[in-house]
Design a protein around this motif. Structure first.
Motif, PDB file in Angstrom:
ATOM      1  N   UNK A  14       0.016   9.784 -13.792  1.00  0.00           N
ATOM      2  CA  UNK A  14       0.038   8.835 -12.665  1.00  0.00           C
ATOM      3  C   UNK A  14       1.475   8.660 -12.200  1.00  0.00           C
ATOM      4  N   UNK A  15       1.656   8.563 -10.902  1.00  0.00           N
ATOM      5  CA  UNK A  15       3.001   8.453 -10.331  1.00  0.00           C
ATOM      6  C   UNK A  15       3.136   7.207  -9.469  1.00  0.00           C
ATOM      7  N   UNK A  16       4.288   6.626  -9.528  1.00  0.00           N
ATOM      8  CA  UNK A  16       4.675   5.602  -8.560  1.00  0.00           C
ATOM      9  C   UNK A  16       5.627   6.283  -7.581  1.00  0.00           C
ATOM     10  N   UNK A  17       5.640   5.813  -6.354  1.00  0.00           N
ATOM     11  CA  UNK A  17       6.540   6.413  -5.365  1.00  0.00           C
ATOM     12  C   UNK A  17       7.985   6.105  -5.755  1.00  0.00           C
ATOM     13  N   UNK A  18       8.825   7.141  -5.769  1.00  0.00           N
ATOM     14  CA  UNK A  18      10.234   6.934  -6.093  1.00  0.00           C
ATOM     15  C   UNK A  18      10.893   6.166  -4.951  1.00  0.00           C
TER      16      UNK A  18
END
Lengths: 231, 201
Positions: free
Chosen positions: B29-33
């Motif tokens: 899962x990624x959060x926006x950088x």
């Protein structure tokens, strides 16, 4: 109807054949020779117990087979860190004396390709060796052999466990020879880059609790001409 | 019927291979950088740790209250002057994006040490060595090494403690501001190398 049943049976058999081929594929067997075993450089080793209960702290998402230790440690349940384990452990030297504290972050890697026999984990160690300095070790680990030789047989076993002697190198990169990269942070290691490999020696594994008797070893090779650092 | 069975076997093998090839076994899962571009200064990215909420462990000798509860920190004199901490790491939107370790030690041989390792599972890790002496309420350090997304970056990182008096004693946040600069530049084939033209003339 007969054709439909034959097709479903064929699909099941074909799927099983493909999975069996992947599992027994000899081309994905583990390298038996460590890339550092033919090196002339000075080496030193750091050993630790890879059993969560023996660690100072072990935490994960709290829903995995291996339970966090101690029980009330904060768990990594948020989505971006849910597939990450953190191990804090005492590291021992070759004489089995305390040598330092190691913190290992391990995250399942998106480069995992089960088709190629690659169950990849991206990990970093943050190591503090008192009176010597600090290190960061970055590596890609391949747990395919570990899964195939220990984890799957433990699940197949009627006792839900595996016992035996398994030893393997889990480091697979990012070094050119399949070694881990070590970056010295402070003390005698400051500014120096060198190589390492990590091996596991497993003796018992439980399908319900995970590792029961597993020892880890980090073998670090010093750059040529820095023998005093390995003392 | 035998022919259908054989076709089923072939399809079954193909389905397993295609499934393993096209469907990822791991999907982080990624959060926006959240990156700010600093003029002529690289990319700035801010992280923080909310204390005490994000603190996973304090490893130090002689702690009156162990964190986590029941922690057994080694009482070996070798580790007497070391303090090891583990945190959850948040981005500027206050979302957890990783985990971090901080080692601080007063070592007779290695000198004073303050270091961080930031581990962002979907992106990579950063190893930061700080100058142990704080300057104007913050510490400044440099990026010693990075992995994966941070592999080709160099940069500076500052560490600052911001107390939150409304939340009681020892509450607040540790702010980490990183300025990353790439060491790799793509050459644009459409650009004209002026220096070589001048030399030719």
């Amino acid at each position: 109807m007969k054709h439909l049943i034959a097709l479903i049976l064929g699909l099941a058999c074909g799927g099983a054949c493909a999975l069996a081929f992947l599992y027994y594929n000899p081309l994905t067997s583990q390298e038996s020779l460590s890339p550092l075993s033919v090196s002339r450089g000075e080496q030193f080793s750091l050993m630790y117990s890879a059993v969560a209960g023996d660690s100072i702290v072990f935490t994960n998402d709290g829903e995995s087979r291996t339970h966090p230790h101690p029980v009330k440690v904060l768990q990594l349940w948020e989505a971006p860190i849910r597939q990450t384990d953190v191990l804090v452990t005492m590291l021992r030297d070759g004489r089995n004396l305390p040598a330092g504290i190691g913190i290992k972050f391990s995250s399942r890697s998106e480069r995992t390709r089960l088709l190629n026999g690659e169950a990849i984990v991206d990990s970093v160690w943050h190591v503090y060796l008192p009176e010597r300095g600090t290190l960061m070790i970055e590596q890609s680990e391949n747990y395919w052999s570990y899964l195939r030789d220990i984890v799957v047989p433990a699940h197949w076993s009627s006792g839900d466990s595996w016992r035996g002697n398994w030893r393997g190198t889990i480091t697979e990169g990012p070094g050119a020879l399949g070694t881990a990269l070590v970056h010295g942070g402070s003390g005698v290691f400051a500014g120096i880059d060198f190589e390492a490999i990590e091996t596991l020696a497993a003796h018992a594994w439980s399908a319900t609790d995970g590792a029961v008797s597993v020892e880890g070893q980090i073998l670090i090779e010093m750059p040529t001409g820095s023998a005093e650092l390995a003392d | 019927m035998i022919r259908t069975f054989i076709i089923g076997i072939v399809l079954g093998i193909a389905a397993v291979i295609a499934g393993l090839h096209y469907f990822p076994a791991v999907d982080q899962a990624r959060e926006i950088s959240i990156v700010t571009v600093t003029p002529n200064g690289g990319n700035t990215e801010a992280f923080h740790v909310n204390i005490p909420m994000d603190r996973i462990m304090i490893g130090a000798s002689g702690q009156s209250e162990a964190l986590p509860p029941e922690l057994e920190w080694p009482e070996d004199p070798l580790f007497g002057d070391a303090r090891t901490e583990l945190f959850k790491l948040r981005n500027a939107r206050d979302a957890v994006v990783g985990v971090a370790s901080r080692v601080a030690a007063r070592d007779a041989q290695a000198g004073d040490i303050v270091e961080w390792v930031l581990h962002l599972p979907a992106r990579g890790s950063v190893f930061i060595t700080m100058n142990p002496a704080p300057v104007g309420g913050s510490r400044v350090g440099s990026m010693r090494a990075g992995t994966r997304e941070f592999d080709d970056l160099v940069g500076r990182v500052s560490e600052r403690w911001v107390a939150d008096s409304s939340d009681g004693v020892n509450a607040g946040r540790i702010e980490l501001e990183a300025i990353f600069v790439s060491t790799v530049f793509d050459e644009d084939e459409n650009l004209v190398d002026v220096s070589s033209e001048e030399e030719a003339e």
